[in-house]
Structure formats: C-alpha cells, structure tokens
Design a protein around this motif. Structure first.
Motif, PDB file in Angstrom:
ATOM      1  N   HIS A 186       0.832  -1.203   0.000  1.00 22.35           N
ATOM      2  CA  HIS A 186       0.000   0.000   0.000  1.00 22.35           C
ATOM      3  C   HIS A 186       0.872   1.262   0.000  1.00 22.35           C
ATOM      4  CE1 HIS A 186      -3.108  -2.907   0.914  1.00 22.35           C
ATOM      5  NE2 HIS A 186      -4.003  -1.964   0.636  1.00 22.35           N
ATOM      6  N   LEU A 187       1.923   1.237   0.806  1.00 20.60           N
ATOM      7  CA  LEU A 187       2.845   2.383   0.828  1.00 20.60           C
ATOM      8  C   LEU A 187       3.474   2.621  -0.535  1.00 20.60           C
ATOM      9  CD1 LEU A 187       4.938   2.189   4.109  1.00 20.60           C
ATOM     10  CD2 LEU A 187       3.503   4.078   3.341  1.00 20.60           C
ATOM     11  N   TRP A 214      -7.575   2.099   2.745  1.00 22.36           N
ATOM     12  CA  TRP A 214      -6.255   2.272   3.351  1.00 22.36           C
ATOM     13  C   TRP A 214      -5.400   3.220   2.508  1.00 22.36           C
ATOM     14  CZ3 TRP A 214      -2.530  -2.319   4.797  1.00 22.36           C
ATOM     15  CH2 TRP A 214      -1.639  -1.900   5.788  1.00 22.36           C
ATOM     16  N   ILE A 253       3.673  11.049   5.445  1.00 18.79           N
ATOM     17  CA  ILE A 253       2.990   9.766   5.587  1.00 18.79           C
ATOM     18  C   ILE A 253       3.293   9.166   6.951  1.00 18.79           C
ATOM     19  CG2 ILE A 253       2.798   7.389   4.749  1.00 18.79           C
ATOM     20  CD1 ILE A 253       3.620   8.366   1.997  1.00 18.79           C
ATOM     21  N   GLN A 304      -6.404   6.702   3.263  1.00 27.77           N
ATOM     22  CA  GLN A 304      -5.871   7.155   4.548  1.00 27.77           C
ATOM     23  C   GLN A 304      -4.402   7.558   4.408  1.00 27.77           C
ATOM     24  OE1 GLN A 304      -6.772   3.580   6.779  1.00 27.77           O
ATOM     25  NE2 GLN A 304      -8.303   4.693   7.994  1.00 27.77           N
ATOM     26  N   LEU A 305      -3.635   6.742   3.700  1.00 31.01           N
ATOM     27  CA  LEU A 305      -2.211   7.037   3.516  1.00 31.01           C
ATOM     28  C   LEU A 305      -2.009   8.283   2.659  1.00 31.01           C
ATOM     29  CD1 LEU A 305      -0.917   3.387   3.033  1.00 31.01           C
ATOM     30  CD2 LEU A 305      -0.544   4.858   5.034  1.00 31.01           C
ATOM     31  N   LEU A 322       2.620   5.673   8.697  1.00 33.28           N
ATOM     32  CA  LEU A 322       2.152   4.324   8.427  1.00 33.28           C
ATOM     33  C   LEU A 322       1.228   3.915   9.553  1.00 33.28           C
ATOM     34  CD1 LEU A 322       2.067   1.821   6.739  1.00 33.28           C
ATOM     35  CD2 LEU A 322       4.153   1.046   7.861  1.00 33.28           C
ATOM     36  N   SER A 324      -2.630  11.356   4.761  1.00 32.31           N
ATOM     37  CA  SER A 324      -1.490  11.708   5.618  1.00 32.31           C
ATOM     38  C   SER A 324      -0.309  12.201   4.787  1.00 32.31           C
ATOM     39  CB  SER A 324      -1.087  10.539   6.525  1.00 32.31           C
ATOM     40  OG  SER A 324      -0.455   9.509   5.819  1.00 32.31           O
ATOM     41  N   TRP A 344       7.070   5.597  10.860  1.00 35.99           N
ATOM     42  CA  TRP A 344       6.497   4.323  11.267  1.00 35.99           C
ATOM     43  C   TRP A 344       7.002   3.944  12.641  1.00 35.99           C
ATOM     44  CZ3 TRP A 344      10.582   5.055   8.128  1.00 35.99           C
ATOM     45  CH2 TRP A 344      11.762   4.392   8.448  1.00 35.99           C
TER      46      TRP A 344
END
Length: 111
Positions: A22-23, A78, A92, A81-82, A94, A85, A41
């Motif tokens: 996802h990142l 998701w 970002i 959401q990332l 995590l 941020s 993170w």
C-alpha cells in the motif's frame, strides 16, 4: 516481512508485506509528481522500540522487496488514509489498516 531499502544505507527497513504494498502505491504517486515528503512508522516487534522518520526525495534510490511472490489485494480505504497523511504537513504516517464490519465478515476475520 517486506523490506524497504532507502538510499545508500545498508540498514533495511522492515515493514509488513501488505503495508509496504500500500505504501508503494502512495510513494510512487508522490515521487511521480516530483514531491518530497516524510515517512514515519513504529518499529516492528523484534526490533528495538521506538519510531523512525525518513525524508523521501525523488533523487534518492528506493527499493521495495517483498517476501510474498503475489501482490496482496489492495484496500482503497487504506490507500486513501495514507494519501491523506501524505498530503499533510506531517507526511505519511504508516497506520494500521482499518477494516469496516463488511470487510471483516467477507474475509472471515470476524468468525
């Protein structure tokens, strides 16, 4: 556990395969736009406690290494959401994936 290799450092950054997939989408989108940002993170279990932040810049080499041969199913919630941020002044962060009740029932996680 997947690995993010950033810049000339020989210190790998360990992130769950699903989270890194996802990142990768969000990071690639930001870098395609030539945007720099931070990525933060919490350290995973089995590593010294704490958290880390790195500055992501298009000119710094970046490599994503996954343990799983097949990419996971992507959660657009998701990703959103990332992205949210990523577009903030904090960069970002995590965060864990949040499943709504319908997703939990469809995956069998609620059973």
């Amino acid at each position: 556990m997947a690995t993010l290799i950033y810049g000339p450092s020989d210190v790998p950054i360990h992130i769950d395969d699903r989270a890194l997939a996802h990142l990768k989408i969000v990071i690639a989108t930001k870098l395609r736009r030539n945007e720099s940002f931070t990525l933060s993170w919490k350290h995973p279990e089995g590593e010294p406690g704490g958290r880390s932040t790195i500055w992501i810049h298009p000119s710094i080499p970046l490599r994503f290494v996954f343990d799983e041969p097949e990419p996971p199913q992507i959660s657009m919630k998701w990703i959103e959401q990332l992205v949210h941020s990523a577009n903030s002044s904090g960069g970002i962060s995590l965060v864990d994936e949040v499943l709504d009740s319908a997703e939990i029932e469809s995956t069998g996680a609620g059973a």
